[in-house]
Design an enzyme around this catalytic site. Sequence first.
Site, PDB file in Angstrom:
ATOM      1  N   CYS A 227       0.662  -1.275   0.087  1.00 39.03           N
ATOM      2  CA  CYS A 227       0.072   0.105  -0.019  1.00 39.03           C
ATOM      3  C   CYS A 227       0.708   1.269  -0.054  1.00 39.03           C
ATOM      4  O   CYS A 227       0.601   2.316  -0.700  1.00 39.03           O
ATOM      5  CB  CYS A 227      -0.939  -0.020   1.117  1.00 39.03           C
ATOM      6  SG  CYS A 227      -0.452   0.127   2.883  1.00 39.03           S
TER       7      CYS A 227
ATOM      8  N   HIS B   4      -2.968   1.438   7.055  1.00 33.12           N
ATOM      9  CA  HIS B   4      -2.846   1.220   5.534  1.00 33.12           C
ATOM     10  C   HIS B   4      -3.560   2.408   4.848  1.00 33.12           C
ATOM     11  O   HIS B   4      -3.911   3.423   5.515  1.00 33.12           O
ATOM     12  CB  HIS B   4      -4.247   0.153   5.511  1.00 33.12           C
ATOM     13  CG  HIS B   4      -4.640  -0.310   3.940  1.00 33.12           C
ATOM     14  ND1 HIS B   4      -3.660  -1.180   3.285  1.00 33.12           N
ATOM     15  CD2 HIS B   4      -5.539  -0.107   3.156  1.00 33.12           C
ATOM     16  CE1 HIS B   4      -4.150  -1.289   1.980  1.00 33.12           C
ATOM     17  NE2 HIS B   4      -5.279  -0.783   1.970  1.00 33.12           N
TER      18      HIS B   4
ATOM     19  N   HIS C  21      -5.736   1.010  -3.875  1.00 29.69           N
ATOM     20  CA  HIS C  21      -5.011   0.707  -3.104  1.00 29.69           C
ATOM     21  C   HIS C  21      -4.356  -0.502  -3.338  1.00 29.69           C
ATOM     22  O   HIS C  21      -5.100  -1.249  -4.241  1.00 29.69           O
ATOM     23  CB  HIS C  21      -5.705   0.547  -1.459  1.00 29.69           C
ATOM     24  CG  HIS C  21      -6.698  -0.575  -1.398  1.00 29.69           C
ATOM     25  ND1 HIS C  21      -6.474  -1.142  -0.414  1.00 29.69           N
ATOM     26  CD2 HIS C  21      -7.635  -0.662  -2.124  1.00 29.69           C
ATOM     27  CE1 HIS C  21      -7.906  -2.171  -0.471  1.00 29.69           C
ATOM     28  NE2 HIS C  21      -8.307  -1.878  -1.519  1.00 29.69           N
TER      29      HIS C  21
END
Length: 194
Positions: A99, A151, A163
């Site tokens: 990510c 994240h 993502h």
Amino acid sequence: MLRPCPSPDCEYRRSNLGFLSAIRSGLLRLSPFVTLIIFGLVGCAVSPTERRSGSRIVIAESRAEQTQKGLSDLAIHAIGLVGVPYKWGGNTPAGGFDCSGLVVYVAYRAKGLKLPRTVAEMSRYGQDVDTDQRLPGDLIFFNTTGHPFSHVGIYVGKNRFVHAPNEGGTVRIESLLSSYWAPRLTSIRRLATP
């Protein structure tokens, strides 16, 4: 705009594959502009709120998105990487992305911005943005492991973000309104342009 097919049996294979399968397999080649239009139309079916039995998740439509431009180059670059495999520690299309590697790569390629490599460090850059003021190109942070900044993704508009999710997955577009992502949203940050 369709481009010519390199093999004689393309028409047969095109008719027997779904539209997205044909694009992925290379049998149907679309210009980048047409691809962006298609992705834009897919989002038309997204509703502004999602409701679950027993509780209600509400993320309002972005008022800013209707009147302002964000760092839309980031969003466009991120959409172009959909389908690249996830790779822990990865930071290139050839090697895959995690990510933060995806965000670092896109920020540098789209705007020349040099971001730190970890999500926690990245969360201290730029300015905090109210949820209803988000714009394409803003960074979207989530709590997926018990830490507020575990994240990150790139907001691309219409309640969607790009993502690199997890091992075995690929870079993809997801809805902020999903029952998984909505309650885990912790922050939205806007990067300054150089």
